[in-house]
Write an enzyme that holds these catalytic residues in place. Structure first.
Site, PDB file in Angstrom:
ATOM      1  N   ASN A 124       0.829  -1.206   0.000  1.00  0.00           N
ATOM      2  CA  ASN A 124       0.000   0.000   0.000  1.00  0.00           C
ATOM      3  C   ASN A 124       0.864   1.257   0.000  1.00  0.00           C
ATOM      4  OD1 ASN A 124      -2.099  -1.794   0.195  1.00  0.00           O
ATOM      5  ND2 ASN A 124      -2.328  -1.567   2.413  1.00  0.00           N
ATOM      6  N   HIS A 141       5.893  -0.425  -2.618  1.00  0.00           N
ATOM      7  CA  HIS A 141       5.555   0.428  -3.763  1.00  0.00           C
ATOM      8  C   HIS A 141       5.657   1.916  -3.444  1.00  0.00           C
ATOM      9  CE1 HIS A 141       3.084  -3.314  -5.056  1.00  0.00           C
ATOM     10  NE2 HIS A 141       4.308  -3.355  -5.568  1.00  0.00           N
ATOM     11  N   SER A 241      -4.594  -9.116   0.733  1.00  0.00           N
ATOM     12  CA  SER A 241      -4.053  -9.021  -0.624  1.00  0.00           C
ATOM     13  C   SER A 241      -4.405 -10.267  -1.415  1.00  0.00           C
ATOM     14  CB  SER A 241      -2.531  -8.862  -0.592  1.00  0.00           C
ATOM     15  OG  SER A 241      -2.013  -8.858  -1.920  1.00  0.00           O
ATOM     16  N   ILE A 267     -10.489 -11.515   1.958  1.00  0.00           N
ATOM     17  CA  ILE A 267     -11.830 -11.815   1.446  1.00  0.00           C
ATOM     18  C   ILE A 267     -11.709 -12.085  -0.043  1.00  0.00           C
ATOM     19  CG2 ILE A 267     -14.200 -10.990   1.178  1.00  0.00           C
ATOM     20  CD1 ILE A 267     -13.623  -9.027   3.517  1.00  0.00           C
TER      21      ILE A 267
END
Length: 292
Positions: A124, A141, A241, A267
């Site tokens: 993130n 990132h 993720s 999920i």
């Protein structure tokens, strides 16, 4: 840092069942058996802070719109693309930068303090782990809260750049339509047309967020550093993720090669489901606080 204790913002969280007590026990065992836990987080850990992700079924950006994030080559090549990017980012920044960590971020910070979490790698760019107080961490990132010059490498805070934008665009106004995962908002070409973008104050070069855009690669040094931390770990937990992006997935492949046990809290399906020791289809902010 103040953290909202109110119920999480679930607008961008896919529906899922509450954690199954048997599965909670399995994850508890997994974490208890780990001495040096390597944790990798993705957009699914920040959705409960009100930041949408890209890929979640029904609620992710790709499901709701035909918008796609900017490509690295386009940003570098085109002044128009940069003007559009920064205008949208300027409008979205006050809201995006105000998001606060949720229960999952705080739990991971606490695990670090207890010496349980050995290293945290986040995909993130929202700074929520930093706001929560995590320190043993790599932002794979980058982070939207930092900006650097492509020519001379000078770094400034994104909040500083906001002041430069305001000074250069005193009468420029735009209403935003919806916010994207990287703090971008949706504006028309007409709205963007007169927006002024500052150059680097040191050398006049192009300013870019300290973020790996799509189509760009993570530096070899950073990848090697993360591989070293993984080599020193004894298990891997993936939280929030789907691991669709190779820059993160490569570390799961490395963990499998080292035969480290891998647990996933996410999920929906992930690229690791077929070789993980444990997969839990739960909200990170609901499940992780149950682990002692």
């Amino acid at each position: 840092h103040s953290v909202s204790r109110t119920s999480p913002n679930l607008a961008f969280v896919p529906a899922c069942l509450p954690p199954d007590p048997m599965e909670v026990e399995e994850l508890q065992r997994f974490v208890s058996n780990s001495k040096r836990l390597f944790v990798m987080t993705g957009a699914g850990i920040s959705t409960e802070s009100g930041i949408p992700d890209y890929r979640s079924e029904g609620v992710g950006l790709y499901a709701r719109t035909d918008r796609r994030p900017i490509q690295h080559a386009e940003f570098v090549r085109s002044a128009r693309a940069r003007q559009r990017y920064w205008a949208r980012n300027f409008v979205g920044w006050p809201q995006f930068s105000s998001h606060q960590p949720n229960a999952a971020h705080l739990v991971l910070r606490d695990w670090e303090k207890l010496g349980k979490l050995y290293w945290l790698v986040t995909q993130n760019v929202d700074a929520l782990h930093t706001k929560a107080g995590s320190q043993r961490m790599t932002e794979l990132h980058g982070c939207t809260h930092r900006v650097f010059c492509l020519a001379c490498g000078d770094q400034i805070l994104r909040s500083e750049l906001q002041k430069h934008f305001e000074a250069m665009n005193p009468t420029w106004k735009a209403e935003a339509f919806g916010v994207a995962p990287d703090g971008d908002v949706f504006l028309t070409d007409e709205q963007v047309h007169n927006f002024q973008v500052p150059a680097c104050s040191k050398c006049g070069g192009i300013l870019k967020p300290d973020v790996t855009f799509f189509g760009d690669t993570v530096s070899r040094e950073k990848v090697n550093f993360v591989h070293q931390r993984l080599a020193e770990s004894d298990s891997m937990l993936v939280a929030g993720s789907s691991m669709q992006v190779y820059s993160g997935y490569r570390f799961a492949l490395a963990a499998r090669e080292k035969q480290l046990p891998i647990a996933i809290v996410n999920i929906g399906p992930t690229r690791l489901d077929h070789f993980a020791s444990l997969k839990l289809n739960s909200r990170c902010g609901e499940l992780l606080p149950l682990i002692v």
